[in-house]
Design an enzyme around this catalytic site. Structure first.
Site: not given
Lengths: 211, 149, 106, 110
Positions: A35, A130, A172
């Site tokens: 496709c 941070c 994190c």
């Protein structure tokens, strides 16, 4: 390391993705290549809306599999899915991140921004504190980056393998002792969307190598 | 989602991360590994250049290169280069075997460096002499390791 | 078979020093890691790479667990004649992989 | 806080431990044996002459009371937190005795 294809270990996944791209699968017996022509620029536009739902590139690949190829969705973070997204992402290397803004998408963007600014976990830290306020400073010996997701999926030396942005975000969250969102959850995709929007205009480096 | 690496407790591949029963080689083990190659012939400092970054942010993959001054002729060439790491679990890191057809006596690879230490390279010459170089590297401690909850 | 990427110049002049690179997908499990239950994860590494040039060995490397996952190594060889450069990796658990590239030397 | 007097030696070990006190991820201080200390927060050198033991203790227990936007976590507060991982839920970062030990140590940094 990342700009030289002969030494970038993520290229091992890109080649796997290229092979998968051309392989017929599912009840429809169709390959991606049947496709699609090139996929240049596509990875620079994700996450994006798909029938009013926000989806990231991995989820968009799975939609193609289930709807077009009539094949089972690939497990998020599986080698196959990472290989396909690395192969697609590689074709946008050097192109600017191009996240569309729309009225329809605004709630998702706002929600992702709120998650970025929300304090979480036992250490009660937000991403912003941070990665905006203290970017460039050092956490222990490590410089804090600005959290621009320009190279995903990345080969992370710590992982010794390829991983998605959601896996990095999960790290994190574990770091601030928060309960990570589930892979593929709306919370993660919205955060991903906000981060890509925040990095709009920056050039994609997929597949990048990071410590 | 369980990936292969998440069932492993350690976030790094080396045994440096305070694993139960963590072990490392010692400078003595390196001396012994070197003696196994040299047979006691003293290795002189010089002719060998070991390149590694002085500061390593992640010890899982560190670019390391060695080059040796040699004409690489049939009469005078480097036969082998060995690299050692006293603070890795094993002293031997890699050995490569070369010859006049190499053209240059050099190679580079990516290695695991478990901890701050002094890496040693040893070159074995066709005349039977041994030459060496060493370089001190400092490995920083990763702040946010992926870990099991 | 494992995925490998090799870099060999397609053409060279006789006497040129060629830079060759070989990268291969492999976990390089050290044998020193433990699972959560304390069991040792068995070692599974590539132990050797041999590079042959028209069938003659021109470079060999012995790998130890200190080689990073997805090993990469670069080295040199002198262009002597047209033919085939072959890389063969072997290791634990009967691991074996081969990759080759043609080279034309003028 | 806990009744028992703090032990500076134990406190020093907690401050230096990157999994327990976490202090050196952000702060630097007189720890010649510890490489790669943080550069985010004030140097701990001399804190014992800048602040009293009571002031130090309050800043560890809940630093947000002095500066609502501080990035320093509250080491002895368990409420008002979002999405705390199950293994850390309802637990302070340090116990009362550990905090006493850390206070006792920091007070020696004149």
């Amino acid at each position: 390391m990342q700009n030289d294809d002969a030494t970038n270990p993520a290229m091992l996944w890109v080649l796997d993705g290229e092979a998968l791209w051309g392989r017929r699968t599912g009840a429809a017996d169709k390959a991606c290549a049947d496709c699609h022509q090139g996929m240049q620029g596509v990875a620079a536009r994700y996450p994006a809306l798909h029938s009013e739902k926000l989806v990231n590139l991995d989820q968009r690949i799975n939609l193609c599999r289930t709807e077009q190829q009539k094949a089972p969705a690939l497990q998020l973070e599986s080698r196959e899915l990472l290989a396909l997204s690395a192969y697609i992402g590689r074709q946008s290397r050097g192109l600017p991140i191009d996240i569309a803004e729309s009225e329809q998408a605004k709630p998702f963007l706002d929600s992702g921004r709120a998650a970025f600014n929300r304090r979480q976990g036992q250490l009660n830290l937000s991403c912003t504190q941070c990665h905006v306020g203290l970017a460039g400073n050092k956490l222990a010996g490590n410089p804090i980056p600005q959290a621009h997701p320009t190279g995903y999926p990345i080969y992370r030396l710590e992982w010794q393998g390829l991983g998605s942005l959601q896996r990095r975000l999960r790290n994190c969250m574990i770091g601030v002792r928060a309960e990570p969102y589930a892979y593929g959850s709306p919370e993660f995709v919205e955060l991903e969307y906000y981060l890509m929007w925040r990095a709009r205009g920056m050039k994609l480096e997929t597949p990048a190598v990071r410590p | 989602m369980i990936t292969r690496r998440e069932f492993v407790v350690l976030a790094c591949a080396t045994a440096s991360c305070a694993a139960p029963g963590a072990l490392h080689a010692t400078p003595a083990a390196v001396d012994e590994a070197i003696r196994a190659i040299t047979g006691g012939t003293p290795a002189r400092r010089g002719r060998v250049k070991l390149d590694a970054p002085a500061l390593i942010e992640n010890g899982n993959s560190v670019v390391l290169g060695v080059s040796v001054e040699s004409p690489m002729t049939q009469a005078d060439h480097v036969k082998a280069i060995h690299v050692f790491a006293p603070m890795n679990p094993l002293p031997n890191m890699v050995s490569v075997y070369l010859g006049p057809r190499s053209g240059r006596a050099q190679f580079s690879t990516r290695v695991r460096v478990a901890d701050t230490q002094t890496l040693v390279a040893l070159a074995q010459m066709s005349d039977g002499s041994f030459w060496s170089d060493q370089v001190s590297v400092v490995v920083t401690i990763a702040a946010c390791l992926e870990e099991l909850k | 078979m494992a995925r490998a990427i090799i870099q060999v110049p397609a053409r060279a002049k006789r006497g040129d020093i060629l830079e060759l690179r070989a990268l291969i997908g492999h976990v390089m499990e050290t044998g020193f890691r433990r699972t959560e239950s304390g069991a040792l994860v068995p070692r599974d590494i590539i132990r050797q790479l041999v590079c042959t040039y028209n069938g003659i060995e021109v470079f060999r490397a012995d790998f130890h667990p200190a080689i990073a996952a997805n090993p990469l190594i670069s080295f040199t060889t002198v262009a002597t004649e047209s033919g085939k450069m072959e890389f063969r990796w072997t290791g634990d658990n009967d691991f074996s992989a081969t990759e080759s590239a043609p080279i034309t030397v003028e | 806080m806990s009744g028992a007097k703090g032990d500076p030696a134990r406190g020093r070990a907690i401050v230096a431990n990157r999994q327990a006190g976490l202090c050196l991820l952000c702060h630097s201080g007189p720890f010649p044996e510890e490489r790669f200390q943080g550069s985010i927060a004030p140097d701990l050198n001399g804190i014992g002459s800048r602040l009293s033991e009571g002031q130090i203790r309050l800043r560890i227990v809940d630093p947000g009371r002095f500066n609502p936007s501080t990035i320093m976590p509250a080491y002895f507060r368990t409420e008002g937190l979002a999405r705390v991982a199950p293994s850390f839920k309802e637990k302070p970062i340090l116990s009362a005795q550990q905090i006493e030990d850390v206070v006792a140590f920091l007070a020696t940094l004149k």
